[in-house]
Design an enzyme around this catalytic site. Structure first.
Site, PDB file in Angstrom:
ATOM      1  N   GLU A  52       6.927  -4.040  -2.446  1.00  0.00           N
ATOM      2  CA  GLU A  52       5.822  -3.164  -2.839  1.00  0.00           C
ATOM      3  C   GLU A  52       6.154  -1.715  -2.471  1.00  0.00           C
ATOM      4  O   GLU A  52       6.720  -1.443  -1.411  1.00  0.00           O
ATOM      5  CB  GLU A  52       4.566  -3.618  -2.088  1.00  0.00           C
ATOM      6  CG  GLU A  52       3.328  -2.770  -2.283  1.00  0.00           C
ATOM      7  CD  GLU A  52       2.163  -3.226  -1.405  1.00  0.00           C
ATOM      8  OE1 GLU A  52       1.035  -2.787  -1.642  1.00  0.00           O
ATOM      9  OE2 GLU A  52       2.404  -4.037  -0.461  1.00  0.00           O
ATOM     10  N   LYS A 123      -2.151  -3.791  -8.644  1.00  0.00           N
ATOM     11  CA  LYS A 123      -2.648  -4.602  -7.530  1.00  0.00           C
ATOM     12  C   LYS A 123      -4.171  -4.728  -7.574  1.00  0.00           C
ATOM     13  O   LYS A 123      -4.895  -3.724  -7.579  1.00  0.00           O
ATOM     14  CB  LYS A 123      -2.203  -3.973  -6.213  1.00  0.00           C
ATOM     15  CG  LYS A 123      -2.517  -4.810  -4.970  1.00  0.00           C
ATOM     16  CD  LYS A 123      -1.935  -4.123  -3.737  1.00  0.00           C
ATOM     17  CE  LYS A 123      -2.143  -4.947  -2.467  1.00  0.00           C
ATOM     18  NZ  LYS A 123      -1.534  -4.277  -1.292  1.00  0.00           N
ATOM     19  N   CYS A 156       1.369  -8.340  -2.366  1.00  0.00           N
ATOM     20  CA  CYS A 156       0.961  -8.354  -0.958  1.00  0.00           C
ATOM     21  C   CYS A 156      -0.345  -9.102  -0.702  1.00  0.00           C
ATOM     22  O   CYS A 156      -0.393 -10.315  -0.751  1.00  0.00           O
ATOM     23  CB  CYS A 156       0.916  -6.911  -0.437  1.00  0.00           C
ATOM     24  SG  CYS A 156       1.044  -6.768   1.365  1.00  0.00           S
ATOM     25  N   VAL A 183       2.131  -6.115   6.928  1.00  0.00           N
ATOM     26  CA  VAL A 183       2.122  -5.310   8.149  1.00  0.00           C
ATOM     27  C   VAL A 183       1.883  -6.185   9.375  1.00  0.00           C
ATOM     28  O   VAL A 183       1.407  -7.313   9.277  1.00  0.00           O
ATOM     29  CB  VAL A 183       1.038  -4.209   8.080  1.00  0.00           C
ATOM     30  CG1 VAL A 183       1.285  -3.275   6.905  1.00  0.00           C
ATOM     31  CG2 VAL A 183      -0.368  -4.827   7.972  1.00  0.00           C
TER      32      VAL A 183
END
Length: 297
Positions: A52, A123, A156, A183
């Site tokens: 991404e 997204k 994601c 993350v």
């Protein structure tokens, strides 16, 4: 006995790398992505997945900064460079960028190939401060027909919503390219095998939809945000095809698959077929998902 001939043989490569935010890093990010993609080509890959926002890095501090990183699709410089690479090397490439459409910004993924630009996905599910920069995707969940197979895209946070891989698989996707910036979140982040929850969600989505998923995450730290790697390629049974990447290193993962095998994979035995066993009569009014090409019309 002879093994069944591979109808659509593909060597998939997932690239785990460390792009950095800042307009001053854009050339460096593109050089990095193309260098690693070239290594994937030299390793025999003909479908390559980048993370991404691989051309821009992830962490913006103002909306103006996000606009400075944005470009039109497919006219923008990054997409054009990826197209040139795909044409020159006769490969398919999925890569992430900031897309500008009018005054809206989208966290987008493009698919390009030897024939040029194939399509874009925006997204749908925005994570945390992404909501400050980007508009939610408005193109649905397209599946793109290519000579090597049907390719779907997700980005994601989308993998946390089971509707996304289900909708892609119900449209007949042979493989889902999952472009990520997973993350670090509050612990525990990893189990004893070194896998993160995102890896297990990817494996589960592949298993329950009988679809290949090639998940490319990034590593490193970008303006204080840390990323956890764990890229993988999941088979139609959910299990990784080869290793799951670690949390620190730039790397390339490869897997040799027959994309067309997904078209018979839903039939586990004479009595169990994931797509036909769905109780659409009970939940279709809420969920839909009736578009799989193997289902009767």
């Amino acid at each position: 006995m002879h093994a069944a001939k591979s109808v659509s043989p593909v060597r998939v490569a997932v690239i785990q790398c460390d792009p950095q935010s800042g307009a001053e890093n854009r050339e460096r990010n593109m050089a990095l992505s193309l260098s690693l993609a070239q290594q994937a080509v030299e390793g025999g890959a003909n479908l390559i997945v980048l993370p991404e926002l691989s051309s821009t890095g992830y962490t913006f501090q103002t909306r103006e900064q996000a606009f400075l990183h944005a470009e039109a699709v497919p006219e923008g410089a990054s997409v054009q460079k990826w197209i040139s690479f795909a044409r020159a090397n006769n490969v398919y490439l999925a890569a992430g960028l900031v897309e500008q459409a009018g005054m809206k910004l989208f966290d987008s993924a493009v698919l390009v190939g030897p024939e040029g630009f194939i399509g874009v996905y925006r997204k749908a599910h925005l994570w945390n401060q992404e909501k400050l920069w980007f508009s939610p995707g408005d193109l649905g969940f397209p599946v793109f027909e290519t000579p090597i197979g049907r390719i779907g895209l997700l980005i994601c946070w989308d993998i946390w919503f089971p509707e996304v891989p289900r909708l892609l698989s119900q449209q007949g996707a042979d493989i889902i390219c999952s472009l990520n910036n997973w993350v670090w979140t509050p612990p525990p982040l990893f189990d004893e095998a070194g896998r993160c929850m995102a890896s297990y969600l990817t494996m589960t989505a592949a298993h329950v939809n009988n679809v290949f998923i090639a998940a490319a995450n990034r590593v490193g730290t970008d303006r204080g945000e840390r990323f956890l790697g764990c890229s993988l390629i999941a088979g139609t049974n959910g299990w990784p095809l080869g290793p799951v990447a670690d949390a620190e290193q730039e790397t390339i993962l490869f897997a040799d698959i027959d994309l067309s095998s997904t078209r018979s994979a839903p039939i586990w035995n004479d009595l169990n077929d994931l797509h036909r066993d769905r109780r659409a009569d009970l939940y279709d009014a809420m969920l839909g998902y009736t578009g799989h090409p193997q289902l009767p019309r």
